[in-house]
Design a protein around this motif. Structure first.
Motif, PDB file in Angstrom:
ATOM      1  N   PHE A   1       0.946  -1.368  -0.187  1.00 45.89           N
ATOM      2  CA  PHE A   1       0.016   0.050  -0.183  1.00 45.89           C
ATOM      3  C   PHE A   1       1.043   1.269  -0.050  1.00 45.89           C
ATOM      4  CE2 PHE A   1      -3.335  -2.719   2.137  1.00 45.89           C
ATOM      5  CZ  PHE A   1      -4.039  -3.152   1.094  1.00 45.89           C
TER       6      PHE A   1
ATOM      7  N   LEU B   1       0.791   4.198  -2.799  1.00 47.67           N
ATOM      8  CA  LEU B   1       0.468   5.652  -2.403  1.00 47.67           C
ATOM      9  C   LEU B   1       1.426   6.618  -2.881  1.00 47.67           C
ATOM     10  CD1 LEU B   1      -0.990   7.378  -0.635  1.00 47.67           C
ATOM     11  CD2 LEU B   1       0.269   6.896   1.466  1.00 47.67           C
TER      12      LEU B   1
ATOM     13  N   VAL C   1      -2.603  13.317  -8.432  1.00 47.73           N
ATOM     14  CA  VAL C   1      -2.898  14.489  -7.647  1.00 47.73           C
ATOM     15  C   VAL C   1      -2.364  15.629  -8.299  1.00 47.73           C
ATOM     16  CG1 VAL C   1      -2.472  13.138  -5.247  1.00 47.73           C
ATOM     17  CG2 VAL C   1      -0.748  14.397  -6.413  1.00 47.73           C
TER      18      VAL C   1
ATOM     19  N   PRO D   1       0.412  18.019  -3.456  1.00 48.63           N
ATOM     20  CA  PRO D   1       0.355  16.797  -2.200  1.00 48.63           C
ATOM     21  C   PRO D   1       1.496  15.649  -2.775  1.00 48.63           C
ATOM     22  CG  PRO D   1      -1.839  17.062  -3.418  1.00 48.63           C
ATOM     23  CD  PRO D   1      -0.924  17.897  -3.979  1.00 48.63           C
TER      24      PRO D   1
ATOM     25  N   ASP E   1       3.822  14.807  -0.216  1.00 48.68           N
ATOM     26  CA  ASP E   1       3.074  14.301   0.999  1.00 48.68           C
ATOM     27  C   ASP E   1       2.878  12.499   0.613  1.00 48.68           C
ATOM     28  OD1 ASP E   1       2.715  16.371   2.628  1.00 48.68           O
ATOM     29  OD2 ASP E   1       1.400  17.195   0.834  1.00 48.68           O
ATOM     30  N   CYS E   2       2.521  12.370  -0.578  1.00 51.29           N
ATOM     31  CA  CYS E   2       2.239  10.924  -1.086  1.00 51.29           C
ATOM     32  C   CYS E   2       3.565  10.332  -0.972  1.00 51.29           C
ATOM     33  CB  CYS E   2       1.765  10.798  -2.547  1.00 51.29           C
ATOM     34  SG  CYS E   2       0.109  11.568  -2.904  1.00 51.29           S
TER      35      CYS E   2
ATOM     36  N   LEU F   1       4.487  10.013   2.972  1.00 51.24           N
ATOM     37  CA  LEU F   1       3.616   9.165   3.700  1.00 51.24           C
ATOM     38  C   LEU F   1       3.740   7.653   2.911  1.00 51.24           C
ATOM     39  CD1 LEU F   1       0.867  11.576   4.044  1.00 51.24           C
ATOM     40  CD2 LEU F   1       1.665  10.336   6.046  1.00 51.24           C
TER      41      LEU F   1
ATOM     42  N   VAL G   1       4.463   4.736   5.716  1.00 49.81           N
ATOM     43  CA  VAL G   1       3.698   3.695   5.746  1.00 49.81           C
ATOM     44  C   VAL G   1       4.465   2.238   5.441  1.00 49.81           C
ATOM     45  CG1 VAL G   1       1.825   2.272   4.840  1.00 49.81           C
ATOM     46  CG2 VAL G   1       1.532   4.744   5.445  1.00 49.81           C
TER      47      VAL G   1
ATOM     48  N   HIS H   1       2.324  20.431   7.197  1.00 54.38           N
ATOM     49  CA  HIS H   1       0.832  20.406   7.505  1.00 54.38           C
ATOM     50  C   HIS H   1       0.560  20.950   8.854  1.00 54.38           C
ATOM     51  CE1 HIS H   1      -0.675  17.856   4.290  1.00 54.38           C
ATOM     52  NE2 HIS H   1       0.691  17.240   4.387  1.00 54.38           N
TER      53      HIS H   1
END
Ligand SMILES: [Cu+2]
Lengths: 266, 548, 196
Positions: B122, B126, B133, B157, B160-161, B164, B168, B230
């Motif tokens: 995942f 991501l 985006v 973003p 951010d992807c 993150l 993850v 953020h």
């Protein structure tokens, strides 16, 4: 949850973990929360809900009797391993192709330590001889040796280096003794590994190692204490190394050989 | 079949039921296979990005890829190959093999293991979701230097992807590290001492220790970055007194051990293949284990050799240069031990050994250019040039990829019960070797001639044209070898020769069970008394444990 | 096993993989917190604007919460001992641990409230706010997770799901709790003693 698994069980059944969807769901929840931070809070909320549900489900799996199932050992067993007695012959001395040569007896490592001590006693003689011949006091080489370790000592104050400084003498003696012991030990370990002929051993211990050592010192001193390097008379330095090397190697070569422990266990 | 209730297993499972079986599995072998398949998919994606970039660099002032796309591609290429190809394929293979090699029924924490795979997958998705985006994928390079990653400079973003996704998947990697340590320490077969495990297990232990120490700092750094973006924090915001320098230290504190996370398991695979295919025991097992642990600990203290040019103190430069060169010693010990294993052996020149020999010769070259780069004075001249690109690809392909291919060819029969086609394997090997050398050797030259890395195009007349063209041709030769491999995997599943339980006449426990092994791995685990338990079974009159 | 005995091999006992796994996990947690602490120390005194730590951090409050947390390490230890001895009192000591954790969290909440509402210090105010809230916040999050773990274990134990005198869930939760306490000792020293 795992400990019971790895002991071979008796009987046709084995207790295995049941398949479960919760690990995947937990991962999905975490990833969705990540996506939520990156994009929109809706994902964050959805991910949080999935995560919480998966966590509860997972803890449920951990309860005694819930997560495991008896699984029958129905798969075909592996082909029996065929014993092949005599299929392999180990190489032994005399077999064609045998190239492995080990001496039966070698010099003991302790001989190296003794060699280092004797060499350490003899080695200062050429150093003092050089000091007197070149018009320095005998404390000069001692102070130089101590200076390799102490940062404050360098070529700026030559008159100082001619004097007796008890601290420097102590440090010099400690360095000298430690180095003699360590290098002697090295001789004890290394000399038995080269061909067991006196000429080779003397050449290696008396010439090769001192040469390498002199080069190493020369190189290191140019980094560590360049000012000191200028004050060392390198041919004499090498001479004292040869004296040490030849003495230490001679002590090792003259020592009584001991039997090598046989390879392999009982 | 591993998970099905008996009456179901006889029926033909529909596609959905089959998929469901994989989604809910906690079997380390299925999880391992999923890791490897995922990694191969990402290998093809990351490889495609690389080929497109090479085409763009074929001519000076080419406009095949727009600059932004080029920047996004090298970011994704690096990220993909390190996090979603390299680590997953190694973790996956270790997942499959470690329990089998130590005679365990599964990993210590099978559910955690499944979770680790899913978050890794995942996380990768991501990162690639950034294509959808606003602003598209990040264009920050795989090491994402601050403050380029701050909101001021990267508004969309995409970053951010990226952050993150790595965060993850990092959770999954740490979970795998925890799991391997627990499995190796606590679940070995009766009698098997730690100094008797197959050498691959040692390298996985080393890799796991590095994962546990090196990945959490990256996680923390990513958290800081996300807080900056953020929540208005100032970790890497120079205008508020924050420091881009902190990011560099944190990233490379992870980044350098990462290359050993990527290469140690390959060392382990080579150490399994070389003995079996030269019909000799591994030379100097204890020293190899010591060298592995030495690499683990030394390489935790060398990270700033990536940062010589940012202006650290002279003392730090010298320390990091010296420490980096120190890693060469245990690595050299390993190389010599492999050579000593090969020496005098009765070589069986099948594909696993072929790739292992490719590894040995290529990895040494990559190691040597590494020593060159570790020298701070030289590094000042060639930092951030194509020399660096050439170097680390030489290590990662010449080391990790060749090692992994040796391993995949060696263990494929165990996983599927069929042999890979030798013919295709030989094509793959030679195309890879020639293409690889042709791609990355010219990069060293271009780098010395001053070509910076990460430029989307270059001016003519700098003397870089030829080297770039050679590299692109090399990439185009290399590319089919990966496709041949993927094809071989699928084709041999149906048409490969039947392998039997022990096709290579090997010695470790994974060959003592069926191919493929049942879900419970072993009906009964033999008591282990030496490093080669299967040898002991085959030669009861001349067992190994007498000699250890 | 029996086979091993038959061939005369001493089979050494293996450490429990669950315990090894917990230790490995805690090692990775230690690496994580070390990074945050490094971030805090590096940025000490680097803030361009106020407020600074000496201006806003109240020591008496934190000494109080610290005493609570350290005491909770003792209570969790007593709970384990009670269970091992087979005597009663496990649930009480265990619940007391969770309660002390909650008091600690309440103290932290009050501290944060006064920092944000009274002194106007947030994550975005300056580097001190950035590093302080991140470090202390992550620790508080770990305490929260610890409290949830304590309560979950308590609930499971009450229902008889954790039989025996040394259920591994109890041991591992206790280890985790001790670890979180240990992290706080470091955080307290760095933030409230050295850094103030
Ligand atoms: Cu590095």
């Amino acid at each position: 949850m795992a400990e019971e698994l790895h002991r071979p069980e008796e009987g046709p059944n084995v207790e295995m973990l049941k398949p479960t969807v919760w690990p995947m769901m937990l991962g999905l929840g975490v990833a969705l929360m990540g996506a939520g931070v990156a994009t929109s809070p809706a994902f964050l909320a959805l991910g949080g809900v999935i995560f919480a549900a998966a966590l509860v489900g997972w803890v449920g799996d951990l309860l005694p009797g819930r997560g495991h199932a008896e699984e029958p050992m129905i798969a075909p067993p592996p082909e029996p391993v065929a014993a092949r007695p005599g299929a392999v012959e180990r190489l032994r001395p005399g077999t064609p192709g045998y190239r492995f040569m080990l001496p039966l007896k070698v010099h003991p490592v302790s001989a190296g330590v003794r060699g280092g001590l004797v060499g350490g006693v003899v080695m200062p003689l050429p150093a003092f001889a050089w000091a007197l011949l070149s018009g320095h006091s005998i404390w000069f080489p001692v102070n130089l040796l101590a200076g390799t370790l102490l940062p404050g000592v360098d070529g700026t104050n030559l008159a100082e280096l001619e004097q007796l400084h008890p601290t420097l003498v102590l440090i010099g003696v400690v360095i000298h003794a430690a180095m003699s012991l360590v290098i002697g030990l090295l001789y004890g370990v290394l000399l038995p590994t080269i061909p067991q002929r006196v000429v080779w051993q003397m050449a290696c211990g008396g010439v090769l190692v001192p040469l390498i050592w002199t080069g190493l010192c020369y190189g290191l001193m140019s980094v560590a204490n360049p000012a000191l390097r200028a004050n060392v008379d390198w041919p004499w330095f090498a001479t004292s190394q040869f004296v040490f090397g030849l003495t230490a190697a001679a002590v090792v070569v003259r020592s009584e050989k001991v039997a090598v422990a046989p390879a392999g266990g009982p | 079949m591993a998970t099905a209730v008996p009456e179901l297993s006889r029926e033909r499972l529909s596609l959905v039921a089959g998929l469901h079986e994989w989604v809910v599995t906690v079997d380390h072998k299925k999880i391992g296979v999923m890791y490897v398949l995922m990694a191969i998919a990402f290998l093809l994606i990351g490889g495609l990005e690389a080929v497109l970039m090479r085409v763009q660099l074929l001519w000076p002032r080419a406009d095949f890829l727009p600059p932004l796309t080029f920047n996004q591609f090298f970011t994704l290429h690096g990220t993909t190959m390190v996090f979603f190809m390299g680590m997953p394929i190694l973790i996956g293979m270790a997942n499959y093999l470690v329990p089998l090699m130590i005679g365990a029924r599964d990993m210590a924490f099978p559910r955690l293991n499944a979770m680790g795979f899913w978050v890794t997958l995942f996380g990768g998705l991501l990162v690639y979701a950034s294509f959808f985006v606003p602003g598209g994928p990040p264009a920050i390079g795989w090491f994402a230097y601050a403050p380029l990653t701050e909101k001021t400079f990267a508004r969309g973003p995409g970053v951010d992807c990226w952050a993150l996704g790595l965060l993850v998947s990092g959770v999954g990697t740490i979970a795998a590290g925890v799991n391997f340590v627990a499995t190796i320490v606590g679940m070995r077969a009766p009698g098997m001492k730690l100094r008797q495990v197959p050498f691959f297990v040692w390298t996985i232990l080393g890799t796991s220790i590095q994962i546990l120490v090196a990945i959490p700092p990256l996680t923390a750094a990513l958290v800081m970055l996300i807080f900056d973006r953020h929540l208005g924090a100032h970790f890497f915001d120079p205008q508020a007194g924050g420091s881009a320098y902190l990011w560099m230290h944190l990233f490379w504190f992870f980044g350098h051990p990462e290359v050993y996370i990527l290469v140690l398991p390959a060392f382990g695979m080579i150490s399994e293949v070389v003995p079996v295919f030269s019909r000799k025991v591994l030379f100097g097992y204890e020293f190899m284990a010591l060298a592995t642990m030495a690499i683990v600990f030394i390489s935790l203290g060398v990270w700033a050799h990536h940062m010589f040019t940012v202006g650290m103190s002279r003392t730090l430069d010298m320390f990091f240069a010296g420490a980096s060169m120190l890693v060469g010693i245990p690595t050299g010990i390993k190389i010599f031990n492999w050579l000593a294993t090969l020496y005098g052996g009765k070589l069986v020149l099948k594909s696993p050994l072929l790739f292992a020999l490719g590894f040995l010769s290529m990895f040494v070259i990559g190691g040597l250019t590494g020593i060159i780069l570790a020298c701070a004075a030289v590094n000042f001249q060639i930092h951030d040039t194509y020399f660096v690109v050439g170097h680390f690809h030489w290590v990662l392909i010449g080391g990790t990829v060749f090692g992994v291919f040796a391993g995949l060819h060696y263990w494929y029969p165990k996983v599927t019960g069929r042999m890979l086609s030798e013919r295709l394997a030989k094509w793959q090997f030679w195309l890879l070797l020639v293409g690889f050398i042709l791609t990355f050797a010219p990069m060293h030259v271009a780098g010395v001639l001053g070509m910076p890395r990460r430029i989307y195009t270059y001016e003519p007349g700098r003397g870089w044209d030829l080297w770039n063209q050679l590299a692109t041709v090399g990439a185009l030769i290399q590319a089919p070898s990966y496709l041949i491999f993927a094809f071989n995997l699928v084709w041999s599943l149906r048409h490969g020769e039947l392998a039997g339980d022990d096709p290579w006449d090997a010695w470790t426990l994974e060959w003592a069970t069926t191919s493929p092994p049942p879900s419970y791995n072993f009906e009964s685990v033999p008591v282990v008394r030496s490093r080669r338990p299967l040898w002991d079974l085959k030669h009861p009159d001349d067992p190994d444990w007498k000699y250890e | 096993m029996s086979e091993a005995v038959a061939v005369g091999l001493a089979v050494e006992p293996r450490p429990d993989p669950r315990k090894v796994g917990m230790l490995a996990f805690l090692a990775s947690e230690a690496a994580f917190f070390s990074t945050l602490v490094v971030g805090y120390v590096v940025y000490l005194g680097k803030s361009i604007t106020g407020p600074t730590p000496p201006e806003v951090l109240s020591r008496p409050l934190v000494v109080g919460t610290t005493v609570c947390l350290l005491t909770s390490s003792y209570t969790v230890h007593r709970a384990e001992r009670a269970l091992r001895a087979g005597a009663g009192g496990f649930a009480h000591w265990w619940a007391a641990t969770a309660a002390l954790g909650v008091v600690f969290l309440a103290g932290t909440a009050y501290e944060w409230y006064s920092l944000i509402a009274v002194h106007g210090l947030t994550l975005g105010t300056n580097l001190f706010g950035t590093t302080f809230f991140t470090l202390v916040g992550f620790h508080a999050a770990h305490v929260t997770i610890g409290v949830v773990m304590l309560l979950t274990v308590l609930g499971l134990w009450r229902r008889g799901h954790l039989p025996g005198r040394e259920p591994v869930a109890v041991t591992l939760t206790a280890w985790y709790w001790h670890f979180v306490d240990g992290v706080w000792v470091v955080v307290f020293t760095v933030v409230y003693v050295v850094g103030r």
